[in-house]
Each structure stands twice: as structure tokens, then as C-alpha cells.
Design an enzyme around this catalytic site. Structure first.
Site, PDB file in Angstrom:
ATOM      1  N   HIS A   1     -20.546  14.472  29.867  1.00 27.45           N
ATOM      2  CA  HIS A   1     -21.001  15.827  29.534  1.00 27.45           C
ATOM      3  C   HIS A   1     -22.397  16.114  30.062  1.00 27.45           C
ATOM      4  O   HIS A   1     -22.743  17.259  30.336  1.00 27.45           O
ATOM      5  CB  HIS A   1     -20.850  16.095  28.038  1.00 27.45           C
ATOM      6  CG  HIS A   1     -19.426  16.370  27.698  1.00 27.45           C
ATOM      7  ND1 HIS A   1     -18.563  15.377  27.329  1.00 27.45           N
ATOM      8  CD2 HIS A   1     -18.700  17.515  27.765  1.00 27.45           C
ATOM      9  CE1 HIS A   1     -17.361  15.908  27.157  1.00 27.45           C
ATOM     10  NE2 HIS A   1     -17.413  17.197  27.406  1.00 27.45           N
TER      11      HIS A   1
ATOM     12  N   ARG B   1     -17.340  26.123  25.415  1.00 28.71           N
ATOM     13  CA  ARG B   1     -17.472  24.844  24.692  1.00 28.71           C
ATOM     14  C   ARG B   1     -18.364  25.082  23.469  1.00 28.71           C
ATOM     15  O   ARG B   1     -19.568  24.878  23.516  1.00 28.71           O
ATOM     16  CB  ARG B   1     -18.117  23.791  25.597  1.00 28.71           C
ATOM     17  CG  ARG B   1     -17.213  23.255  26.706  1.00 28.71           C
ATOM     18  CD  ARG B   1     -17.907  22.137  27.462  1.00 28.71           C
ATOM     19  NE  ARG B   1     -17.000  21.344  28.259  1.00 28.71           N
ATOM     20  CZ  ARG B   1     -16.797  21.499  29.562  1.00 28.71           C
ATOM     21  NH1 ARG B   1     -17.437  22.428  30.231  1.00 28.71           N
ATOM     22  NH2 ARG B   1     -15.952  20.713  30.212  1.00 28.71           N
TER      23      ARG B   1
ATOM     24  N   GLU C   1      -5.026  17.148  26.982  1.00 31.93           N
ATOM     25  CA  GLU C   1      -5.989  16.159  27.466  1.00 31.93           C
ATOM     26  C   GLU C   1      -5.621  14.745  27.048  1.00 31.93           C
ATOM     27  O   GLU C   1      -6.262  13.783  27.436  1.00 31.93           O
ATOM     28  CB  GLU C   1      -7.428  16.438  27.025  1.00 31.93           C
ATOM     29  CG  GLU C   1      -7.647  17.585  26.121  1.00 31.93           C
ATOM     30  CD  GLU C   1      -9.099  17.881  25.826  1.00 31.93           C
ATOM     31  OE1 GLU C   1      -9.969  17.699  26.693  1.00 31.93           O
ATOM     32  OE2 GLU C   1      -9.365  18.314  24.693  1.00 31.93           O
TER      33      GLU C   1
ATOM     34  N   ASN D   1     -10.562  16.286  32.602  1.00 35.85           N
ATOM     35  CA  ASN D   1     -11.605  15.268  32.409  1.00 35.85           C
ATOM     36  C   ASN D   1     -11.122  14.210  31.423  1.00 35.85           C
ATOM     37  O   ASN D   1     -11.224  13.012  31.668  1.00 35.85           O
ATOM     38  CB  ASN D   1     -12.888  15.891  31.848  1.00 35.85           C
ATOM     39  CG  ASN D   1     -13.358  17.044  32.685  1.00 35.85           C
ATOM     40  OD1 ASN D   1     -13.008  17.143  33.848  1.00 35.85           O
ATOM     41  ND2 ASN D   1     -14.152  17.929  32.103  1.00 35.85           N
ATOM     42  N   ASP D   2     -10.600  14.684  30.301  1.00 37.82           N
ATOM     43  CA  ASP D   2     -10.117  13.734  29.312  1.00 37.82           C
ATOM     44  C   ASP D   2      -8.728  13.220  29.664  1.00 37.82           C
ATOM     45  O   ASP D   2      -8.410  12.066  29.376  1.00 37.82           O
ATOM     46  CB  ASP D   2     -10.100  14.379  27.918  1.00 37.82           C
ATOM     47  CG  ASP D   2     -11.481  14.313  27.287  1.00 37.82           C
ATOM     48  OD1 ASP D   2     -12.106  13.247  27.361  1.00 37.82           O
ATOM     49  OD2 ASP D   2     -11.941  15.342  26.749  1.00 37.82           O
TER      50      ASP D   2
ATOM     51  N   ARG E   1     -14.974   8.101  30.707  1.00 37.36           N
ATOM     52  CA  ARG E   1     -15.498   9.036  31.701  1.00 37.36           C
ATOM     53  C   ARG E   1     -17.014   8.996  31.825  1.00 37.36           C
ATOM     54  O   ARG E   1     -17.582   9.505  32.790  1.00 37.36           O
ATOM     55  CB  ARG E   1     -15.031  10.472  31.388  1.00 37.36           C
ATOM     56  CG  ARG E   1     -15.448  10.944  30.016  1.00 37.36           C
ATOM     57  CD  ARG E   1     -14.707  12.203  29.615  1.00 37.36           C
ATOM     58  NE  ARG E   1     -15.433  13.410  29.959  1.00 37.36           N
ATOM     59  CZ  ARG E   1     -15.129  14.620  29.483  1.00 37.36           C
ATOM     60  NH1 ARG E   1     -14.099  14.773  28.671  1.00 37.36           N
ATOM     61  NH2 ARG E   1     -15.830  15.671  29.827  1.00 37.36           N
TER      62      ARG E   1
ATOM     63  N   CYS F   1      -8.974  23.584  32.991  1.00 41.76           N
ATOM     64  CA  CYS F   1     -10.385  23.869  32.750  1.00 41.76           C
ATOM     65  C   CYS F   1     -11.258  22.617  32.903  1.00 41.76           C
ATOM     66  O   CYS F   1     -12.450  22.650  32.649  1.00 41.76           O
ATOM     67  CB  CYS F   1     -10.593  24.489  31.374  1.00 41.76           C
ATOM     68  SG  CYS F   1     -10.108  23.402  30.037  1.00 41.76           S
TER      69      CYS F   1
HETATM   70  C1  PEP Z   1     -11.668  18.266  29.688  1.00 40.25           C
HETATM   71  O1  PEP Z   1     -11.555  17.263  28.981  1.00 40.25           O
HETATM   72  O2  PEP Z   1     -11.206  18.366  30.832  1.00 40.25           O
HETATM   73  C2  PEP Z   1     -12.413  19.436  29.174  1.00 40.25           C
HETATM   74  C3  PEP Z   1     -12.472  20.556  29.841  1.00 40.25           C
HETATM   75  O3  PEP Z   1     -13.108  19.278  28.000  1.00 40.25           O
HETATM   76  P1  PEP Z   1     -14.499  18.513  27.898  1.00 40.25           P
HETATM   77  O4  PEP Z   1     -14.949  18.205  29.301  1.00 40.25           O
HETATM   78  O5  PEP Z   1     -15.450  19.382  27.183  1.00 40.25           O
HETATM   79  O6  PEP Z   1     -14.127  17.278  27.149  1.00 40.25           O
HETATM   80 MG    MG Z   2     -12.051  17.358  26.916  1.00 37.95          MG
END
Ligand code: PEP
Ligand code: MG
Length: 592
Positions: free
Chosen positions: A199, A306, A446, A469-470, A480, A517
Site C-alpha cells: 500500500h 479506499r 481477491e 493485488n490481493d 505483496r 481495480c
Molecule cells: C486489490 O487487492 O487489488 C485492491 C484493489 O485492494 P487493495 O490494494 O486496497 O488491497
Molecule cells: Mg485488496
């Protein structure tokens, strides 16, 4: 001496400037400039804080009971000696006078210099005095905070004839602290810790400034005030570059600025492919104020707000319903009728609520936070907090088009509980006479379990948003935020591509909305692949929209889709996609 440090490229572009080393525990110290006319007053503010601490410690020493351990008095003496040492205040004053730093920043900058000197001492006893120094600085910082009313008005370097750009170097920066830098003096970031989709990296990208993370040791190798080049495309940091290298990077910096300006001209061009498919390019935002940048970049909605960032930096106090409503309403109003997808709070993993750094959180507090009480699990464990957030989101729907998005869903029972909470909240709002309209419900895909059982989830929800991402993290079992396994965090992994492609196809077949996203949506490298999979809605940092739009304008989705089976069947999807998608590309230049 010139040398390079290698890390992970997380935010594009070149930044050239002087290194500002900040200890991770002091990243939240205020960093701003004071005008030359106010430096004397700022020095006095620092000295007043120092004197207040001297007074406090002297009183403490005087009042020590007779039977107090002898070491305690000795410790207080050491602290008092440090406070009276000319090198201590003199060093900090230098940063105020020469660099126009505010007192807090000057003090922590000087601490970094002294801390290194202590680290290099041969004598173990003297080396350990570093802890005393840190405690003393901590006390002075607290005294400065207590006298906050005397703080000067921040000015920009331009106000006093320019200043070299400053680049922040820290072992680690927690996402909550990154937020404080949104409007900060820093023009680039370097950290030892972190991965491409940590993040901290995501916030750096949202600020659209060059950043390199996961360098492992930059904060040890780089010295306060070193000249540094951040190459945010290659993931390298060049320290004390030669004039020739410096010139080369200045040239590249100008080129990338020109490229951005060129892409910026696409702002008002609708995102339509060569075969006439309309593509939604939405924005990911962290704060309501980001909505302005989203509109400015040509976003046609917010695909991911977010909301957890509203819950950070609050000393443990959560935002009230009214505060949340004000924030959501501000974003909804700023988007002028375009949809705003508000994700319920996603804390945990590398986004702790308080100021703990990722490492502290990981090692000291929770065994495995990414798999722990995170996101919707936390919300369902705190039902009144969850309902309060839902009420604020529903009330914001009275001001525009609001969509509700739930993170980290893995169980149908969670969806049922969410729907039940939403029903209750609507009833409460009706009873209280608060206005709201229909809010579409979506879940994030995710966790691989959610992707695999998508047809079941689709029975309940209006739309899904794929959080790559997750999804990558949990599919490949790769943290990550951990630079040690960053090389295995692979969006091109066949398992990841199959899950994404299948989810898009299933959602579309069910007539439900589907978007991506995660960071893949904003990386132009994946635009054609996602279009080939049938994706028509992307959500990304506003700064990425023009580059992705440029790709959209140049392609024919039918030709892309025809290439998809060969990519998904391949053992090396990356290589096959490069070849196949290039062949399917229309080739018409969108910007001239
Ligand atoms: C993701 O996990 O892809 C996502 C958009 O949420 P975050 O990156 O805030 O975990
Ligand atoms: Mg996420």
C-alpha cells in the site's frame, strides 16, 4: 562516491534531488519549510522546547526519592548533558538556517546524522548512547507538539528563491504516513521494504511521483543530503551521480514530462476502441480530495474509494457517521453525477489503523495479518462500526450515484450478513427520515475461493470488482509487501490469468457488472490482455488513465479476443501475449 542501489520500480518517472533520511518511527513528524524571515523565530521555538525538556528533567531529578536506583539519576544526567551539548542544538539549527526546515524536521534530520555516528562507534557503551539521544529527541518533539500554537506558517521553496528537490529515504513508510505526504515537500521516495503492490507503493503511485521500494538497504547506504536520482521506471537509485549521468537523467526527466503533457491531451477523448466498444476508465481514490484529480484526468467515475484511509492517523478514534458522510458526499459531489464506488473499510495486513510500521505489525502484533482479521472480517466483527459506515454510505447516495463495494469476501455467509446489515441500515435511515436511493452492492474478488465460486456469489450481488493485488497474493501465496519474494509476485502466472479471465466471463454471462481495480488495471502493459478477456471497466490511479486510454484507442477488441485462447493455453503467457497482442493491434496512433 557514486553508487547504485537496486529496488522495485513502483511509481514511474525520474526524480533528482537531495536525500532526506527519516527514521520510520518519525515519518509522521511534520516536514515543511519556514520563510527566511521566520528562521530566527523557529530557532527560538526549538530552544524553548529544549529548555522546557531541560526543566522537566531537572525537576524529575530533583524529585527522585532517596531510594531511587542510582542508574536513574545517572540516566537523567546523560539526557541533560545531551540537551546542553552545543552539537545537539547547533546541528538542528543548521538545518533551520541553511535549509529552512521547520524545527521538528531539523531536529529529526540532525538525529539521523548523529545516529549514524553513534552506529559507527567502536565502543559498545558509547554506541548504546544512541538510544538516549533518541529519547531526548522524542521529548523535544513532544515539547514542540505541546506548543503547536507557536508553529510558523509553512511556505514553499519557491517563496524563498528555490531549493533543491527533496527525496525521502526511509527503511519503511506505513500507508497511513504516506497519506501525510500527499501534499508534502518530497518529490520522490525510496524505502528498504515493500513490494510493487504494497500500500505504500500504491499511495506513491497515487501521488504520481517516482518511487523505488524494496531496496533492502538504501536507508543505510544513503547519507543525509546526498544527491540522488530515482529512476522510477527501472527501480534503481543512483547516489552522488557524475555530472554526465546527471545530465542524462535530466534529459530523461524532461522527456517524460513532455510525454505526460502529450498524453494529457487525451483527457476529453472518449475511451472507445477501434471497433466501437466503450470502455469505462474509473479512478481509484484514497481521500475525497482525490476526486478532483480523477475528474481532471478524465475519469468517468470512481471505481474504488479506499475508505480505510479516512480511518487512519486518528489516534485510535474512528470517524463518526457524520464525518464519514461529509467525506463520501464530498467525493460524490466532486464526481458530478458519475458513479462513486465506496469500498467499506479494509484495514489489516499492511494497512494498520495506527502508526505501526509494516514490520512492527508483522512481527510483533499479529502472526499473519494478511490472513487475519482484515477487511470485511474486521467489519463483521465490529457490527456497530460497520453499520455506522453503511449508514454514511447510504446517506451519501442522496447526493449522487453511490455503489457499495465489500473487500475480501470469501464466504456466502459473509454476503448474507452484509445484506442483512444493509437492510437494517436502510430501515434505520427510513425511520430517522434520512434520504437515500438505491445503492448497488458489489464484492471484491481477491481471494481465490471467491473467484472459484463466483457463479454462487453472482446470485446475490449487482457487480464484482477484481482486486488483482490481493488475488495474486493469495493465489500464489506471495506476500505483496515482502521484497524478498517480490520476484515471484507474477500477474502473468497462468493460474492468475485463468482466474481473472474466468471471473470476467462468468460475470458478463450473468449480466452483472465486472471491473478490475487492482494495479493491473492501471498498467498499460495489461490493457490489451484485459480487453481480450472481455473487460470493459477499469479502475486505476487517475495519473494512469491517459496511458491506458491511449492503448484503448488503438485496439480492436474482437481481434484481441481471438488471441486470448492461445495466451491462456500457453506455458509462457507473457511471451505469447507480447507476440499475439502486438499482431492484433490496430496501430493507429491516437496522439500526435
Ligand atoms: C486489490 O487487492 O487489488 C485492491 C484493489 O485492494 P487493495 O490494494 O486496497 O488491497
Ligand atoms: Mg485488496
Amino acid at each position: 562516491m557514486s553508487f547504485q542501489v537496486f529496488g522495485i520500480a513502483v511509481s514511474r518517472g525520474v526524480a533528482i534531488g537531495r536525500a532526506v533520511l527519516v527514521a520510520s518511527s518519525r515519518v509522521d513528524v511534520a516536514h515543511y519549510f519556514v520563510s527566511p524571515g521566520e528562521t530566527q523565530a523557529e530557532i527560538e521555538r526549538l530552544l524553548r522546547a529544549r529548555d522546557a525538556v531541560v526543566h522537566e528533567l531537572a525537576t524529575l531529578k530533583d524529585e527522585l526519592p532517596n531510594d531511587a536506583p542510582h542508574e536513574l539519576a545517572a540516566l537523567l544526567d546523560v539526557h541533560l548533558m545531551l540537551l546542553h551539548d552545543e552539537a545537539f542544538t547547533g546541528g538542528a539549527i543548521h538545518w533551520i538556517v541553511d535549509r529552512h526546515y521547520n524545527a521538528e524536521w531539523a531536529l529529526s534530520a540532525h538525529l539521523e546524522v548523529l545516529a549514524r555516528q553513534f552506529d559507527e562507534m567502536e565502543d559498545a557503551y558509547l554506541r548504546e548512547r544512541k538510544a538516549d539521544l533518541e529519547q531526548v529527541v522524542e521529548r523535544v518533539l513532544r515539547a514542540l507538539a505541546a506548543a503547536q500554537g507557536d508553529a510558523p506558517t509553512p511556505v514553499t521553496p519557491r517563496d524563498f528563491g528555490g531549493e533543491d528537490p527533496l527525496l525521502l529515504v526511509a527503511a519503511d513508510i506505513a500507508p497511513a504516513d504516506m497519506m501525510q505526504f500527499k501534499r508534502s515537500v518530497f518529490r520522490g521516495f525510496i524505502t528498504d521494504i515493500g513490494g510493487k503492490t504494497s500500500h505504500t507503493a500504491i499511495v506513491a503511485r497515487s501521488m504520481d511521483i517516482p518511487a523505488v521500494v524494496g531496496t533492502r538497504e538504501a536507508s543505510r547506504l544513503i547519507m543525509q543530503d546526498d544527491w540522488v536520482i530515482i529512476d522510477g521506471d527501472a527501480g534503481t537509485v543512483i547516489v552522488n551521480p557524475s555530472p554526465i549521468v546527471l545530465e542524462e537523467y535530466r534529459f530523461r526527466q524532461r522527456q517524460s514530462e513532455l510525454e505526460r503533457a502529450r498524453l494529457g491531451r487525451l483527457r476529453h477523448t472518449p475511451a472507445v476502441t477501434l471497433d466501437g466498444e466503450h470502455i469505462e476508465l474509473h479512478a481509484n481514490i484514497e481521500l475525497p480530495a482525490d476526486a478532483e484529480a480523477a475528474v481532471e484526468a478524465g475519469a468517468t467515475g470512481v471505481g474504488l474509494f479506499r475508505s480505510e484511509f479516512l480511518f487512519m492517523n486518528r489516534d485510535g478514534e474512528l470517524p463518526s457517521e457524520e464525518e464519514q458522510l461529509a467525506a463520501y458526499k464530498a467525493a460524490v459531489v466532486a464526481m458530478k453525477g458519475m458513479p462513486v464506488t465506496i469500498r467499506t473499510v479494509d484495514v489489516g495486513a499492511d494497512k494498520p489503523l495506527d502508526r505501526l510500521t509494516v514490520n512492527e505489525l508483522r512481527h510483533e502484533h499479529v502472526l499473519n495479518p494478511a490472513m487475519g482479521l482484515r477487511a470485511i472480517r474486521w467489519s463483521l466483527a465490529e457490527p456497530s462500526m460497520f453499520r455506522q459506515q453503511l449508514r454514511a454510505i447510504y446517506r451519501a447516495s442522496a447526493f449522487g450515484k453511490v455503489r457499495l463495494l465489500i473487500p475480501m469476501v470469501a464466504h456466502l455467509s459473509e454476503v448474507r450478513q452484509i445484506m442483512e446489515a444493509a437492510r437494517k441500515v436502510q430501515q434505520q435511515l427510513t425511520d430517522a427520515g434520512h434520504a437515500y436511493t438505491r445503492v448497488e452492492l458489489g464484492v471484491m474478488i481477491e481471494i481465490p475461493a471467491a473467484a472459484v465460486m463466483l457463479p454462487l456469489l453472482l446470485r446475490y450481488v449487482d457487480f464484482v470488482s477484481i482486486g488483482t493485488n490481493d488475488l495474486i497474493q493469495y493465489t500464489l501465496a506471495i506476500d505483496r509487501a515482502d521484497e524478498a519474494v517480490a520476484h515471484l509476485y507474477d500477474p502473468w502466472h497462468p493460474a492468475v490469468l485463468h482466474l481473472i479471465s474466468q471471473a470476467i466471463a462468468q460475470a458478463r454471462a450473468a449480466g452483472k457488472g465486472v471491473s478490475v481495480c487492482g494495479e493491473m488495471a492501471g498498467d498499460p502493459v495489461f490493457t490489451e490482455l484485459l480487453l481480450a478477456m472481455g473487460l470493459r471497466s477499469f479502475s486505476m490511479h487517475p495519473s494512469q488513465i491517459p496511458a491506458v486510454k491511449q492503448r484503448v484507442l488503438r485496439v480492436d477488441t474482437q481481434r484481441l479476443a481471438a488471441a486470448l485462447p492461445r495466451i491462456l493455453d500457453s506455458e509462457d503467457p507473457h511471451a505469447v501475449a507480447d507476440r499475439e497482442l502486438a499482431a492484433a493491434r490496430g496501430g493507429a496512433a491516437a496522439v500526435h
